[in-house]
Design a protein around this motif. Structure first.
Motif, PDB file in Angstrom:
ATOM      1  N   UNK A  49       0.872  -1.119   0.078  1.00  0.00           N
ATOM      2  CA  UNK A  49      -0.022   0.013   0.091  1.00  0.00           C
ATOM      3  C   UNK A  49       0.914   1.403  -0.009  1.00  0.00           C
ATOM      4  N   UNK A  50       0.071   2.460  -0.126  1.00  0.00           N
ATOM      5  CA  UNK A  50       1.100   3.720  -0.060  1.00  0.00           C
ATOM      6  C   UNK A  50       1.717   3.899   1.165  1.00  0.00           C
ATOM      7  N   UNK A  51       0.913   3.296   2.272  1.00  0.00           N
ATOM      8  CA  UNK A  51       1.474   3.363   3.657  1.00  0.00           C
ATOM      9  C   UNK A  51       3.063   2.735   3.808  1.00  0.00           C
ATOM     10  N   UNK A  52       3.227   1.737   2.838  1.00  0.00           N
ATOM     11  CA  UNK A  52       4.415   0.798   2.855  1.00  0.00           C
ATOM     12  C   UNK A  52       4.200  -0.335   3.584  1.00  0.00           C
ATOM     13  N   UNK A  53       3.047  -0.482   4.091  1.00  0.00           N
ATOM     14  CA  UNK A  53       2.536  -1.726   4.529  1.00  0.00           C
ATOM     15  C   UNK A  53       2.298  -3.036   3.674  1.00  0.00           C
TER      16      UNK A  53
ATOM     17  N   UNK B 108       0.783   5.183  -4.805  1.00  0.00           N
ATOM     18  CA  UNK B 108       1.127   3.955  -5.474  1.00  0.00           C
ATOM     19  C   UNK B 108       0.612   2.436  -4.943  1.00  0.00           C
ATOM     20  N   UNK B 109       0.015   1.715  -5.532  1.00  0.00           N
ATOM     21  CA  UNK B 109      -0.218   0.368  -4.930  1.00  0.00           C
ATOM     22  C   UNK B 109       0.493  -0.497  -5.778  1.00  0.00           C
ATOM     23  N   UNK B 110       1.203  -1.497  -5.169  1.00  0.00           N
ATOM     24  CA  UNK B 110       2.098  -2.371  -5.936  1.00  0.00           C
ATOM     25  C   UNK B 110       2.355  -3.667  -5.778  1.00  0.00           C
ATOM     26  N   UNK B 111       1.925  -4.369  -6.810  1.00  0.00           N
ATOM     27  CA  UNK B 111       1.812  -5.777  -6.915  1.00  0.00           C
ATOM     28  C   UNK B 111       3.114  -6.453  -7.153  1.00  0.00           C
ATOM     29  N   UNK B 112       3.501  -7.336  -6.309  1.00  0.00           N
ATOM     30  CA  UNK B 112       4.922  -7.967  -6.614  1.00  0.00           C
ATOM     31  C   UNK B 112       4.630  -9.434  -6.762  1.00  0.00           C
TER      32      UNK B 112
END
Length: 216
Positions: A133-137, A187-191
């Motif tokens: 999440x944008x929070x880094x979580x 940004x929401x990042x999928x890895x």
């Protein structure tokens, strides 16, 4: 209220993370329900309204058709609160018109196919996937695992390739009460990484993924 008033299970466990008043652990969720604390909180709780007042952002969809790289499991193991490296890392920006300040539900939909475009041929049990999440979580969506089938006649279940990511939706509670976008990050990042490094492993590709947020 149940999440905010919950007590930590196994408080010395290293998997606990913290976001404002909420604790979270991938193995224990928000903790064990504390009924007395929840009732006490309910007496002074200001209603946030019913589901008809819930906001929706998305779905935000991206067509990728990108191969998923293979990478061995690190010697340090697979951390539930860390995004994997060595595979796909793709971000979806949440636009400014999404004004959700307190997320209630997060949904990630995706399609993973093998090189022949057969959604049932690829062993989805070899994937490690996270959403940041944008929070880094970080929320772990899937870890490498075995699937089993039960033969007829009551025989002992035997391992079988995992399927079902042709069009699959993950529901995530990890980001409860977090904002859809931060002041300096939207940004929401999928890895995604394939942990099957055997030479005979069938390659796969991430066809698309989409993000939908609900909250207030």
């Amino acid at each position: 209220m149940l999440a905010r008033s919950a007590r930590k299970v196994d408080p010395d466990h290293k998997g606990w993370t913290h976001w404002r008043v909420l604790n979270y652990n991938h193995e224990y969720g928000f903790g064990v329900v504390d009924a007395e604390a929840a009732v006490t909180m309910a007496r002074r709780w200001n209603s946030v309204g019913g589901s008809d007042q819930q906001k929706k952002c998305g779905p935000y969809r991206v067509e990728l058709n990108q191969p998923i790289a293979q990478a061995a499991i690190p010697a340090t193991g697979l951390g539930m609160n860390q995004a994997p490296e060595g595979g796909i890392q793709h971000a979806i920006p949440v636009p400014a018109d999404c004004d959700i300040r307190h997320i209630e539900h997060t949904y990630v939909k995706m399609s993973v196919l093998d090189a022949t475009k057969d959604e049932e041929a690829f062993d989805a049990g070899s994937l490690q996937m996270t959403l940041t999440a944008p929070s880094g979580q970080v929320a772990t969506l899937a870890l490498p695992h075995l699937c089993f089938e039960s033969p007829e006649g009551g025989a002992y279940p035997k391992p079988t390739p995992c399927t079902g990511l042709g069009s699959f939706t993950f529901g995530v509670t990890r980001f409860l009460d977090q904002p859809a976008r931060m002041q300096k990050n939207d940004q929401w990042t999928l890895s995604v990484v394939d942990r099957n490094t055997q030479p005979t492993a069938r390659p796969a590709q991430l066809r698309y993924w989409e993000l939908t947020l609900y909250g207030r």
